[in-house]
Design a protein around this motif. Structure first.
Motif, PDB file in Angstrom:
ATOM      1  N   LEU A 151       0.894  -1.171  -0.120  1.00 44.83           N
ATOM      2  CA  LEU A 151       0.052   0.012  -0.143  1.00 44.83           C
ATOM      3  C   LEU A 151       0.800   1.186   0.000  1.00 44.83           C
ATOM      4  CD1 LEU A 151      -2.677  -0.880   2.587  1.00 44.83           C
ATOM      5  CD2 LEU A 151      -2.849  -0.901   0.308  1.00 44.83           C
ATOM      6  N   TYR A 152       2.039   1.133   0.355  1.00 46.05           N
ATOM      7  CA  TYR A 152       2.892   2.736   0.537  1.00 46.05           C
ATOM      8  C   TYR A 152       3.151   3.490  -0.532  1.00 46.05           C
ATOM      9  CZ  TYR A 152       6.466   5.721   2.400  1.00 46.05           C
ATOM     10  OH  TYR A 152       7.189   6.826   2.753  1.00 46.05           O
ATOM     11  N   LYS A 153       3.206   2.765  -1.591  1.00 44.03           N
ATOM     12  CA  LYS A 153       3.407   3.613  -2.840  1.00 44.03           C
ATOM     13  C   LYS A 153       2.234   3.278  -4.068  1.00 44.03           C
ATOM     14  CE  LYS A 153       7.268   4.514  -4.720  1.00 44.03           C
ATOM     15  NZ  LYS A 153       7.682   6.138  -4.167  1.00 44.03           N
ATOM     16  N   LEU A 154       1.034   2.899  -3.390  1.00 43.88           N
ATOM     17  CA  LEU A 154      -0.277   2.786  -4.043  1.00 43.88           C
ATOM     18  C   LEU A 154      -0.409   4.027  -4.927  1.00 43.88           C
ATOM     19  CD1 LEU A 154      -1.629   0.534  -5.322  1.00 43.88           C
ATOM     20  CD2 LEU A 154      -3.200   0.689  -3.697  1.00 43.88           C
ATOM     21  N   GLY A 155      -0.711   5.117  -4.310  1.00 35.50           N
ATOM     22  CA  GLY A 155      -1.302   6.352  -4.912  1.00 35.50           C
ATOM     23  C   GLY A 155      -0.124   6.851  -5.819  1.00 35.50           C
ATOM     24  N   ASP A 156       0.872   6.599  -5.528  1.00 35.10           N
ATOM     25  CA  ASP A 156       2.101   6.976  -6.669  1.00 35.10           C
ATOM     26  C   ASP A 156       1.839   6.259  -7.720  1.00 35.10           C
ATOM     27  OD1 ASP A 156       4.163   9.055  -6.934  1.00 35.10           O
ATOM     28  OD2 ASP A 156       5.535   7.419  -6.666  1.00 35.10           O
ATOM     29  N   ALA A 157       1.633   4.955  -7.710  1.00 32.97           N
ATOM     30  CA  ALA A 157       1.717   4.065  -8.876  1.00 32.97           C
ATOM     31  C   ALA A 157       0.432   4.358  -9.680  1.00 32.97           C
ATOM     32  CB  ALA A 157       1.615   2.513  -8.158  1.00 32.97           C
ATOM     33  N   PHE A 158      -0.817   4.508  -9.171  1.00 30.52           N
ATOM     34  CA  PHE A 158      -1.727   5.111  -9.866  1.00 30.52           C
ATOM     35  C   PHE A 158      -1.474   6.444 -10.533  1.00 30.52           C
ATOM     36  CE2 PHE A 158      -4.239   2.045  -7.678  1.00 30.52           C
ATOM     37  CZ  PHE A 158      -5.473   1.710  -8.799  1.00 30.52           C
ATOM     38  N   ALA A 159      -1.002   7.570  -9.910  1.00 30.30           N
ATOM     39  CA  ALA A 159      -0.730   8.665 -10.659  1.00 30.30           C
ATOM     40  C   ALA A 159       0.190   8.342 -11.718  1.00 30.30           C
ATOM     41  CB  ALA A 159      -0.035   9.612  -9.543  1.00 30.30           C
ATOM     42  N   GLY A 160       1.206   7.616 -11.689  1.00 29.88           N
ATOM     43  CA  GLY A 160       2.113   7.241 -12.827  1.00 29.88           C
ATOM     44  C   GLY A 160       1.947   6.377 -13.722  1.00 29.88           C
ATOM     45  N   ALA A 161       0.984   5.879 -13.710  1.00 32.54           N
ATOM     46  CA  ALA A 161       0.537   4.716 -14.498  1.00 32.54           C
ATOM     47  C   ALA A 161       0.325   5.067 -16.275  1.00 32.54           C
ATOM     48  CB  ALA A 161      -0.710   3.669 -14.139  1.00 32.54           C
ATOM     49  N   LEU A 162      -0.411   6.023 -16.398  1.00 33.78           N
ATOM     50  CA  LEU A 162      -0.436   6.869 -17.488  1.00 33.78           C
ATOM     51  C   LEU A 162      -0.165   8.065 -17.698  1.00 33.78           C
ATOM     52  CD1 LEU A 162      -3.909   5.118 -18.610  1.00 33.78           C
ATOM     53  CD2 LEU A 162      -1.665   4.480 -19.462  1.00 33.78           C
ATOM     54  N   SER A 163       0.939   8.423 -16.816  1.00 35.49           N
ATOM     55  CA  SER A 163       1.524   9.844 -16.931  1.00 35.49           C
ATOM     56  C   SER A 163       1.953  10.480 -18.114  1.00 35.49           C
ATOM     57  CB  SER A 163       2.426  10.105 -15.648  1.00 35.49           C
ATOM     58  OG  SER A 163       3.508   9.293 -15.941  1.00 35.49           O
ATOM     59  N   THR A 164       2.486   9.606 -18.782  1.00 40.32           N
ATOM     60  CA  THR A 164       3.001   9.988 -19.990  1.00 40.32           C
ATOM     61  C   THR A 164       2.129  10.249 -21.041  1.00 40.32           C
ATOM     62  OG1 THR A 164       5.001   8.852 -19.726  1.00 40.32           O
ATOM     63  CG2 THR A 164       4.677   9.275 -21.889  1.00 40.32           C
ATOM     64  N   THR A 165       1.150   9.271 -21.108  1.00 42.66           N
ATOM     65  CA  THR A 165      -0.113   9.499 -21.763  1.00 42.66           C
ATOM     66  C   THR A 165      -0.979  10.601 -21.616  1.00 42.66           C
ATOM     67  OG1 THR A 165      -0.384   7.075 -22.460  1.00 42.66           O
ATOM     68  CG2 THR A 165      -2.429   8.380 -22.673  1.00 42.66           C
ATOM     69  N   PHE A 166      -1.002  11.143 -20.364  1.00 38.41           N
ATOM     70  CA  PHE A 166      -1.722  12.142 -19.904  1.00 38.41           C
ATOM     71  C   PHE A 166      -0.844  13.446 -20.109  1.00 38.41           C
ATOM     72  CE2 PHE A 166      -1.197  15.634 -16.516  1.00 38.41           C
ATOM     73  CZ  PHE A 166      -2.811  16.015 -16.888  1.00 38.41           C
ATOM     74  N   LEU A 167       0.267  13.444 -20.301  1.00 39.57           N
ATOM     75  CA  LEU A 167       1.040  14.816 -20.465  1.00 39.57           C
ATOM     76  C   LEU A 167       0.933  15.120 -22.274  1.00 39.57           C
ATOM     77  CD1 LEU A 167       4.230  14.324 -18.368  1.00 39.57           C
ATOM     78  CD2 LEU A 167       2.373  16.087 -18.193  1.00 39.57           C
ATOM     79  N   LEU A 168       0.764  13.819 -22.995  1.00 37.34           N
ATOM     80  CA  LEU A 168       0.951  13.957 -24.250  1.00 37.34           C
ATOM     81  C   LEU A 168      -0.723  13.945 -24.938  1.00 37.34           C
ATOM     82  CD1 LEU A 168       3.340  10.756 -25.442  1.00 37.34           C
ATOM     83  CD2 LEU A 168       3.658  13.469 -25.471  1.00 37.34           C
ATOM     84  N   ARG A 169      -1.453  13.184 -24.535  1.00 31.99           N
ATOM     85  CA  ARG A 169      -2.986  13.280 -24.888  1.00 31.99           C
ATOM     86  C   ARG A 169      -4.018  14.115 -23.946  1.00 31.99           C
ATOM     87  NH1 ARG A 169      -5.170   7.522 -26.258  1.00 31.99           N
ATOM     88  NH2 ARG A 169      -3.202   7.540 -27.716  1.00 31.99           N
ATOM     89  N   GLY A 170      -3.633  14.143 -22.824  1.00 33.67           N
ATOM     90  CA  GLY A 170      -4.624  14.726 -21.915  1.00 33.67           C
ATOM     91  C   GLY A 170      -4.287  16.389 -21.850  1.00 33.67           C
ATOM     92  N   ALA A 171      -2.959  16.706 -21.522  1.00 34.62           N
ATOM     93  CA  ALA A 171      -2.519  18.031 -21.289  1.00 34.62           C
ATOM     94  C   ALA A 171      -2.054  18.715 -22.522  1.00 34.62           C
ATOM     95  CB  ALA A 171      -1.439  17.946 -20.297  1.00 34.62           C
ATOM     96  N   GLY A 172      -1.708  17.833 -23.658  1.00 36.41           N
ATOM     97  CA  GLY A 172      -1.626  18.358 -24.908  1.00 36.41           C
ATOM     98  C   GLY A 172       0.033  18.999 -25.010  1.00 36.41           C
ATOM     99  N   PHE A 173       0.901  18.372 -24.518  1.00 37.22           N
ATOM    100  CA  PHE A 173       2.165  18.710 -24.789  1.00 37.22           C
ATOM    101  C   PHE A 173       2.816  17.639 -25.795  1.00 37.22           C
ATOM    102  CE2 PHE A 173       1.700  19.979 -20.105  1.00 37.22           C
ATOM    103  CZ  PHE A 173       2.103  21.164 -20.346  1.00 37.22           C
ATOM    104  N   SER A 174       3.868  18.261 -26.367  1.00 38.57           N
ATOM    105  CA  SER A 174       4.428  17.472 -27.612  1.00 38.57           C
ATOM    106  C   SER A 174       5.470  16.421 -26.923  1.00 38.57           C
ATOM    107  CB  SER A 174       5.249  18.371 -28.286  1.00 38.57           C
ATOM    108  OG  SER A 174       6.574  18.864 -27.749  1.00 38.57           O
TER     109      SER A 174
END
Length: 410
Positions: A229-252
């Motif tokens: 459990l200790y790093k579970l929140g971190d794991a969820f936040a990072g699971a699709l972080s690259t896709t979020f920055l590219l597709r969700g936030a709109g960065f190149s």
């Protein structure tokens, strides 16, 4: 405290930690970015995270690493060297294909890389547990995290820039395979542990004795749950972080790579080195609690990116804070795992404990993140990741006495 980082037992862990961290991004975030650019569906990208299953199941073959040794470089370094050579070839092989045209074959190669990487981790974690003196444990954990996260920047940030603007995806994977081959040379120069324990007499004993020793301890089951459990929140936040920055936030692709490389690298160095010094002053329990709170609240940064227009400075700040807090939390977590291991069984026990830490990332965060994002949007999702981190911190508080005992406190 600073002089301990130059110890002949601590300093080599920087390169070995780099070798340990290099394959993970190449089979997760970087492969995720390549699949995103190749227009692979979000659901298929989510299921690519199941490639990390080897990290969760590695305790099944860890007794083999405890029981047997390659003919060169000793029981620990021999396994590290062998897996590094095989990883260099396997990572380079991924550059021959693409996820858009050969998703199944790429996934199979990535599974092989993950298996070899998990085996390298078994031997490396056992080596670092065996080679460090007790007073070097905090610094050793910090240096391991620094090397690991530097590799994540290289294979997750720099790799995107190289693939997008210079080499292309295939040649970039060839280069990463070359980096792994260089790390294999460094392994031959690392020292042997001062006390070399004998391997278990039989494979059966290598399987049974580490488990019996651990589960006889008070609170063993709740300690295992804490590790999940200790790093579970971190794991969820990072699971699709690259896709979020590219597709969700709109960065190149290049913007994401550049920010990860520059700001992520700076925050990683500060976080890892500061983590070792802070742990030496606060002790293990207080460091785990402080760093756990920081890595949980740092997820709010992604929420800010999700609800504001894309600006490079805001992404830089979020990436820097996330790397800093994540690095602090990971350094303390690695120190906890090392403290929990007995040297006689360090390969199997560390493999079991670290594999449990990957359960949340592999079986919960990866498959569940896409439907959560689709149902509540990116902004709502990142708020939920903060809440997901709370049970681990509550359990940490309840297990304070056991963790203080690892520090030698009454």
């Amino acid at each position: 405290m600073a002089h301990v980082y130059a110890s002949p037992r601590v300093l080599p862990l920087l390169v070995l930690g780099f070798a340990s961290g290099l394959p993970l991004a190449l089979t997760s975030g970087t492969l995720q970015a390549w699949a995103t650019v190749d227009n692979v569906s979000l659901q298929n990208i989510g299921f690519l995270t199941l490639i990390g299953t080897a990290y969760t199941l590695k305790f099944f073959w860890a007794p083999l690493v405890d029981r047997y040794a390659p003919p060169l470089l000793g029981r620990r370094r021999g396994w590290i060297f062998l897996t590094q050579l095989l990883l260099a070839a396997s990572i380079a092989s991924m550059g021959l294909f693409s996820p858009g045209n050969n998703l199944g074959l790429m996934a199979a190669l990535a599974v092989l890389v993950a298996f070899l990487s998990a085996t390298q981790d078994i031997a490396f974690d056992a080596y670092s547990t065996d080679v460090l003196r007790k007073e070097e444990r905090a610094a050793g954990a910090a240096i391991k995290v620094l090397g690991y996260r530097l590799a994540m920047i290289v294979s997750g940030g720099l790799a995107l820039i190289l693939a997008d603007q210079w080499l292309g995806w295939g040649n970039m994977y060839f280069l990463m395979g070359g980096f792994m081959a260089i790390c294999a040379v460094a392994t031959t120069l690392a020292p042997e542990p001062e006390v070399v324990t004998r391997p278990p007499r039989t494979l059966a004993l290598a399987v049974v004795e580490p488990l019996l020793e651990f589960f006889k301890r008070r609170g063993a089951l709740t300690i295992l749950l804490l590790i999940i459990l200790y790093k579970l929140g971190d794991a969820f936040a990072g699971a699709l972080s690259t896709t979020f920055l590219l597709r969700g936030a709109g960065f190149s692709v290049s913007e994401v790579g550049t920010i990860n490389k520059v700001f992520g690298l700076a925050a990683t160095i500060v976080g890892a080195l500061a983590g070792g010094s802070i742990m030496a002053r606060l002790g293990l329990y207080r460091s785990l609690m402080l760093f756990g709170l920081l890595q949980a609240t740092s997820n709010f940064g992604y929420w800010v990116l999700a609800v504001t227009p894309p600006h490079l400075y805001s992404m830089a700040l979020v990436v820097a804070v996330e790397n800093l807090c994540g690095g602090l939390g990971t350094a303390a977590f690695v120190a906890l795992l090392m403290a929990l291991c007995k040297q006689e069984f360090s390969a199997t026990q560390f493999a079991l404990l670290s594999a449990l830490s990957a359960v949340g990332r592999t079986y919960l965060a990866g498959p569940l993140t896409p439907p959560l994002v689709e149902s509540m949007g990116w902004s709502g999702f990142f708020v939920v990741t903060v809440l997901i981190a709370l049970p681990g911190l509550i359990l940490l508080y309840l297990r304070k006495s056991e963790i203080d005992g690892l520090d030698g406190k009454p």
